[in-house]
Design a protein around this motif. Structure first.
Motif, mmCIF file in Angstrom:
data_model
loop_
_atom_site.group_PDB
_atom_site.id
_atom_site.type_symbol
_atom_site.label_atom_id
_atom_site.label_comp_id
_atom_site.label_asym_id
_atom_site.label_seq_id
_atom_site.Cartn_x
_atom_site.Cartn_y
_atom_site.Cartn_z
ATOM 1 N N THR A 101 -30.488 -38.609 -83.977
ATOM 2 C CA THR A 101 -31.202 -37.569 -84.689
ATOM 3 C C THR A 101 -32.651 -37.524 -84.217
ATOM 4 O O THR A 101 -33.253 -38.549 -83.948
ATOM 5 C CB THR A 101 -31.160 -37.836 -86.199
ATOM 6 O OG1 THR A 101 -29.801 -37.958 -86.584
ATOM 7 C CG2 THR A 101 -31.827 -36.746 -86.992
ATOM 8 N N CYS A 114 -27.659 -47.106 -85.032
ATOM 9 C CA CYS A 114 -26.985 -45.945 -84.426
ATOM 10 C C CYS A 114 -26.159 -46.335 -83.208
ATOM 11 O O CYS A 114 -25.369 -45.529 -82.728
ATOM 12 C CB CYS A 114 -28.019 -44.902 -84.035
ATOM 13 S SG CYS A 114 -28.994 -44.296 -85.417
ATOM 14 N N THR A 155 -24.964 -38.043 -90.378
ATOM 15 C CA THR A 155 -23.658 -37.851 -91.012
ATOM 16 C C THR A 155 -22.507 -38.297 -90.115
ATOM 17 O O THR A 155 -21.421 -38.569 -90.602
ATOM 18 C CB THR A 155 -23.451 -36.373 -91.402
ATOM 19 O OG1 THR A 155 -23.611 -35.565 -90.234
ATOM 20 C CG2 THR A 155 -24.450 -35.959 -92.467
ATOM 21 N N GLU A 156 -22.743 -38.412 -88.803
ATOM 22 C CA GLU A 156 -21.673 -38.797 -87.892
ATOM 23 C C GLU A 156 -21.418 -40.309 -87.874
ATOM 24 O O GLU A 156 -20.448 -40.763 -87.283
ATOM 25 C CB GLU A 156 -21.958 -38.304 -86.465
ATOM 26 C CG GLU A 156 -23.108 -38.998 -85.763
ATOM 27 C CD GLU A 156 -24.494 -38.434 -86.073
ATOM 28 O OE1 GLU A 156 -25.442 -38.850 -85.401
ATOM 29 O OE2 GLU A 156 -24.627 -37.582 -86.975
#
Length: 189
Positions: free
Chosen positions: A2, A126, A161-162
């Motif tokens: 992001t 992430c 959200t992923e």
């Protein structure tokens, strides 16, 4: 990952892009220099403790903070992998109370952030593996650290959200920002 998201950055935090010196052997990153930090922030920072956390993809750690005088100021960086690092101003009376900033950190884009006493800290891993390094100005006091639920809808932190959302039992059962404020469990500005 992001993009860099800032919701009216809190007063008192600091973020710096760092320089990676790369060659055929690998790379070298100076992630903390006291003279640079003090010159840019006018804050003296003495290191009393250094920590490292290793997290798998989707792990959310935080929002951790201290309500009393045992709080720690933190200087953090991501040494391996990538994270979204979150700083939340939890100081009652601060002009930026409840505001947060989210900064992408990774080994490929080295950066560091400073969180003063009274800020909450959180991050999400992430990458498959993320290593965070922390310098703290005080030693940790067991039992003094508190937490705000990182998925608090009113706080509305922009977690990707992923990613899966993996929380510790403590963080998953943490109260909301509204609840800790009503209980008088927040630091003062």
């Amino acid at each position: 990952m992001t993009a860099n998201v800032r919701a009216s950055a809190p007063t008192g935090g600091w973020h710096a892009e760092l320089t990676a010196h790369r060659d055929s052997r690998g790379e070298f990153v100076e992630w903390y220099r006291a003279s640079r930090f003090t010159a840019e922030t006018d804050v003296p920072f003495t290191v009393a403790q250094a920590n490292m956390s290793i997290s798998k993809r989707g792990v959310i750690r935080g929002v951790h903070y201290f309500a009393d005088g045992s709080g720690q100021a933190k200087y953090v960086t991501c040494a391996h992998g990538e994270v979204l690092d979150v700083a939340v101003d939890l100081r009652i009376g601060s002009p930026t109370f409840g505001r947060w900033t989210v900064t992408p950190m990774s080994q490929d884009r080295p950066s560091a952030a400073y969180l003063p006493v009274g800020f909450g800290h959180a991050f999400v891993a992430c990458s498959d593996r993320a290593v965070m390094l922390y310098l703290c100005d005080r030693e940790y006091v067991p039992g003094a650290e508190l937490t705000v639920h990182p998925l608090d809808a009113d706080l509305a932190l922009p977690w990707p959200t992923e990613l899966p959302r993996i929380l510790s039992e403590r963080d998953d059962s943490a109260p909301t920002l509204r609840e800790v404020r009503e209980r008088g469990l927040l630091p003062r500005f």
